[in-house]
Design a protein around this motif. Structure first.
Motif, short mmCIF file in Angstrom:
data_model
loop_
_atom_site.label_atom_id
_atom_site.label_comp_id
_atom_site.label_asym_id
_atom_site.label_seq_id
_atom_site.Cartn_x
_atom_site.Cartn_y
_atom_site.Cartn_z
N GLU A 213 0.79 -1.22 0.00
CA GLU A 213 0.00 0.00 0.00
C GLU A 213 0.83 1.28 0.00
OE1 GLU A 213 -2.95 -0.38 3.12
OE2 GLU A 213 -3.35 -2.41 2.37
N HIS A 214 2.08 1.17 0.41
CA HIS A 214 2.86 2.40 0.52
C HIS A 214 4.18 2.37 -0.23
CE1 HIS A 214 0.04 4.07 3.46
NE2 HIS A 214 -0.07 2.84 3.88
N GLY A 215 4.41 1.31 -0.99
CA GLY A 215 5.63 1.26 -1.80
C GLY A 215 6.89 1.50 -0.97
N ASP A 216 7.71 2.42 -1.42
CA ASP A 216 8.99 2.66 -0.76
C ASP A 216 8.94 3.83 0.23
OD1 ASP A 216 10.04 0.58 -2.09
OD2 ASP A 216 11.36 1.76 -3.42
N ALA A 217 7.73 4.27 0.57
CA ALA A 217 7.59 5.47 1.40
C ALA A 217 8.27 5.33 2.77
CB ALA A 217 6.11 5.80 1.58
N TYR A 218 8.48 4.10 3.23
CA TYR A 218 9.09 3.89 4.55
C TYR A 218 10.49 3.30 4.44
CZ TYR A 218 4.45 4.85 6.36
OH TYR A 218 3.27 5.47 6.68
N ARG A 219 11.03 3.34 3.19
CA ARG A 219 12.33 2.72 2.96
C ARG A 219 13.47 3.63 3.41
NH1 ARG A 219 14.14 -0.27 -2.64
NH2 ARG A 219 16.25 -0.91 -1.97
N ILE A 220 14.39 3.05 4.13
CA ILE A 220 15.59 3.77 4.58
C ILE A 220 16.77 2.84 4.28
CG2 ILE A 220 16.83 4.73 6.58
CD1 ILE A 220 14.30 6.24 6.27
N ASP A 221 17.89 3.40 3.91
CA ASP A 221 19.07 2.59 3.63
C ASP A 221 19.47 1.80 4.87
OD1 ASP A 221 21.38 2.07 1.72
OD2 ASP A 221 22.41 2.73 3.56
N VAL A 222 19.65 0.49 4.75
CA VAL A 222 19.91 -0.33 5.93
C VAL A 222 21.21 0.01 6.64
CG1 VAL A 222 18.55 -2.39 5.49
CG2 VAL A 222 20.79 -2.15 4.44
N ASP A 223 22.19 0.47 5.88
CA ASP A 223 23.45 0.80 6.53
C ASP A 223 23.24 1.89 7.58
OD1 ASP A 223 24.80 -1.03 5.05
OD2 ASP A 223 25.32 0.38 3.44
N ALA A 224 22.35 2.85 7.23
CA ALA A 224 22.04 3.91 8.19
C ALA A 224 21.27 3.34 9.38
CB ALA A 224 21.20 4.99 7.50
N VAL A 225 20.38 2.39 9.11
CA VAL A 225 19.56 1.81 10.18
C VAL A 225 20.42 1.05 11.20
CG1 VAL A 225 17.72 0.17 10.70
CG2 VAL A 225 17.58 1.61 8.65
N PHE A 226 21.35 0.27 10.66
CA PHE A 226 22.15 -0.57 11.56
C PHE A 226 23.39 0.13 12.10
CE2 PHE A 226 20.42 -4.89 11.68
CZ PHE A 226 19.40 -4.78 10.76
N ALA A 227 23.67 1.34 11.58
CA ALA A 227 24.87 2.05 12.00
C ALA A 227 24.89 2.29 13.50
CB ALA A 227 24.97 3.39 11.26
N GLY A 228 25.97 1.92 14.11
CA GLY A 228 26.13 2.20 15.53
C GLY A 228 25.47 1.19 16.45
N ALA A 229 24.73 0.24 15.91
CA ALA A 229 24.08 -0.76 16.76
C ALA A 229 25.12 -1.75 17.25
CB ALA A 229 22.98 -1.48 16.00
N PRO A 230 25.13 -2.05 18.53
CA PRO A 230 26.08 -3.05 19.04
C PRO A 230 25.77 -4.42 18.41
CG PRO A 230 24.46 -2.46 20.72
CD PRO A 230 24.25 -1.53 19.58
N PRO A 231 26.77 -5.27 18.34
CA PRO A 231 26.57 -6.56 17.66
C PRO A 231 25.47 -7.41 18.32
CG PRO A 231 28.63 -6.54 18.88
CD PRO A 231 28.12 -5.14 18.89
#
Length: 589
Positions: A213-231
RNA sequence: GCCCUCGUAGCUCAGUAGGAUAGAGCAGCCGCCUCCUAAGCGGCAGGUCACAGGUUCGAAUCCUGUCGAGGGCACCA
């Protein structure tokens, strides 16, 4: 019927008391029990034995005096002293004559009473986190809570059924984040799904509808999403923290999406699952008056109000940056945090506010049906109510043990997180609503339950629900045949012809029918639905035995009429009982 | 370690605020359909009520201990 006999005993007791038979001993309230052995008559009282010591009399002598003091009654055929001092009552055949007309006249109302009239009871049950579909473990709480509620309503209580929706808190954030990550995968992003995320297929489904229903409207680059997250903690590797990992991803999701978009994903997950749960329960025959939102407690200020009241009462204190509730003052083993050092209130704080609200809503009694794994939670909850100055005795927590599933003789491991579980919907589909409802309440709630899926899934005759339903279908079948033969089955009023019911099977059946109101009352007041399932099996046994021993559609019109009335009464009670259990009463099988 | 729930027939469970000879259903064995649905009925067999003490007229039931099963002991929800 029981009450009438009890009255006789009471009046005899009064006479004896006046005569001074008990000396200065206090006269106890007589207890009347159903005789287990038919040779002991219908009812028995152990009063003489119980009072013998205090009255300084021999039990049998006291029993004899009690018998002598009993007023004459047409209900009683024989009274005798037996054993060490029991007084046994055998009812006259005529005592049962009025029963059939009573059952047929009252119909669906037979067995109902006004015992709890004017009292409001709230029953809160299931209340599973809306982070996934209900599984078979929730099913037991659902069936049990629903029947307890219906039983209480049957004896006259004004019953309010409620589901507490945990729509706030970390688990919901984990769900929202899980949905979003799956959505990103559908968008074509490559990522490693967190080990602590929700992995069930339903998460994919929600993500798919978001993507559709919303296509890519909620898409964010995963590298940015996971950046800084502890393992993440990975199987077999010691380093990594799955809790810290998922928390970082939640924070990242909120940050990257912004409040509005995050909120949208969150609501989508919550509402989709909640709708599913509602639908599932409704199809299970479980309906609520209210779905109470945890979030609304925070929004209305109820949580802060509860905390303020605890402070005022002197049961809250600060330590190490957190606010603690002094639950040890009420027998808990340690004090509990209500506001964490990061300023967030705990789930417990919400729960205190929720229960405070329940009592403020004016329920005379509040019943919580919880999984047995929450038993450690009971003392602190009651303690909190006491601390608030409320009467903790109004809260009754019923703990339901989990059903342990077996498949092919092996225990089935379940985890909502991993997505490996048998859903309630699945169970319902395979064994049917009737069997599932009946099965779940067949055992005392504090009893561990072994749920053999193979047995439950097989449409085998081992399932006792069929046995009871079959009795009902058989009555219906007889009535159909009677109609075909032109026999009038409309019951005539009064006790006409009923004195022809003299067979042992008929007597047993009447005795069993007469117990029904007592069974409903006991099952309701003790919150023990299994008493009703056991009773219905007994009634079905009596009926099947009768069916095989005597033909109903006989030539003798008077006898035939009496027998048809009897089985009409059986049908009515089976219907009423099955109805209370949420199980159907089929006309044919 | 501490706390909660539980332990009854081969299996799954009842046992009515201590009561009379501990009961069902499955599974096992033997019978019953030209007859209202055999999804049924009748019969046989099956028990140291986990174990040991205690309380009393009487304990599967209440108390204590032991053993065993499941669950709980978070600044999670």
């Amino acid at each position: 019927m029981k009450q009438q006999v009890l009255e006789l005993v009471r009046s005899a007791l009064q006479r004896l008391a006046v005569e001074g038979a008990f000396g200065d001993a206090e006269v106890l309230e007589p207890q009347l029990e159903r005789a287990r052995d038919p040779s002991h008559g219908d009812f028995a009282t152990n009063l003489a034995m119980v009072m013998a010591k205090a009255a300084r009399a021999k039990p049998r002598e006291l029993a004899e005096r009690l018998v002598a003091a009993l007023p004459a009654s047409p209900l009683i055929e024989r009274v005798e002293v037996a054993g060490p001092g029991f007084v046994n009552f055998r009812l006259a055949p005529g005592a049962f004559l009025g029963l059939i007309p009573e059952i047929l006249t009252r119909g669906p109302a037979f067995g109902r009473s006004r015992l709890g009239a004017g009292k409001r009871v709230q029953v809160e049950f299931v209340s599973a986190n809306p982070t996934g579909p209900l599984h078979v473990g929730h099913g037991r709480g659902a069936a049990y809570g629903a029947v307890v509620a219906d039983l209480l309503a049957a004896v006259g209580f004004d019953v309010h059924r409620e589901y507490y929706v945990n729509d706030a808190g970390r688990q919901m954030d984990i769900l929202a984040t899980s949905v979003w990550l799956r959505y990103l995968e559908l968008c074509g992003e490559a990522l490693t799904f967190p080990s602590n995320g929700y992995k069930g297929d339903y998460v994919w489904d929600i993500a798919a509808s978001l993507h559709r229903e919303h296509g890519d409207a909620y898409r964010i680059d995963v590298d940015a999403v996971f950046a800084g997250a502890p393992p993440d903690a990975v199987e077999g590797e010691a380093d990594g923290d799955k809790e810290a990992h998922i928390d970082a991803l939640i924070a990242s999701a909120k940050h990257q999406l912004g409040d509005n978009r995050y909120r949208f994903v969150f609501e989508l997950g919550l509402n989709t699952i909640l709708d599913d749960i509602r639908d599932d329960l409704s199809q299970f025959g479980v309906d609520y008056q209210e779905w109470y939102s945890e979030r609304s407690l925070t929004e209305s200020g109820a949580v802060n109000k509860a905390i303020a009241r605890l402070r005022e009462a002197g049961y809250a204190y600060e330590r190490a940056g957190a606010l603690w509730f002094r639950s040890t003052a009420f027998g808990d083993e340690k004090d509990r945090v209500i506001v964490r050092d990061n300023g967030q209130t705990t789930y417990f704080a919400s729960d205190i506010a929720y229960h405070m609200d329940k009592l403020e809503r004016g329920f005379d009694r509040v019943i919580d049906v919880w999984g047995a794994d929450h038993h450690g939670y009971v003392p602190r909850m009651k303690g909190a109510l006491s601390a608030l100055g409320d009467d903790a005795g109004r809260l009754d927590v019923l703990l339901v043990q989990f059903a342990v599933l077996y498949r092919g003789g092996e225990k089935v491991q379940m985890s909502t997180r991993s997505g490996e579980f048998v859903t309630l919907r699945e169970l319902r589909k395979e064994v049917g609503r009737d069997a599932a409802r009946f099965f779940y309440v067949m055992r005392r709630c504090e009893q561990h339950m072994d749920f053999d899926l193979d047995l439950a899934k097989s449409q085998s005759a081992d399932n006792p629900v069929y046995y009871v339903q079959y009795a009902h279908a058989r009555v219906a079948s007889v009535l159909r045949q009677a109609a075909e033969k032109g026999i009038v089955v409309e019951p005539t009023p009064g006790t006409l012809n009923l004195d022809r019911l003299g067979e042992e099977h008929e007597r047993a059946l009447l005795r069993t029918l007469s117990r029904y109101p007592e069974v409903v009352e006991a099952a309701a007041l003790d919150e023990e639905p299994h008493l009703l399932t056991n009773y219905l099996r007994e009634l079905a046994t009596d009926f099947h035995g009768y069916y095989n021993a005597h033909p109903f559609l006989v030539e003798d019109a008077v006898l035939r009429d009496a027998r048809i009335k009897l089985i009409l009464a059986v049908r009515q009670v089976l219907r009423n009982g099955l109805g209370l259990l949420g199980v159907s009463a089929p006309e044919s099988m």
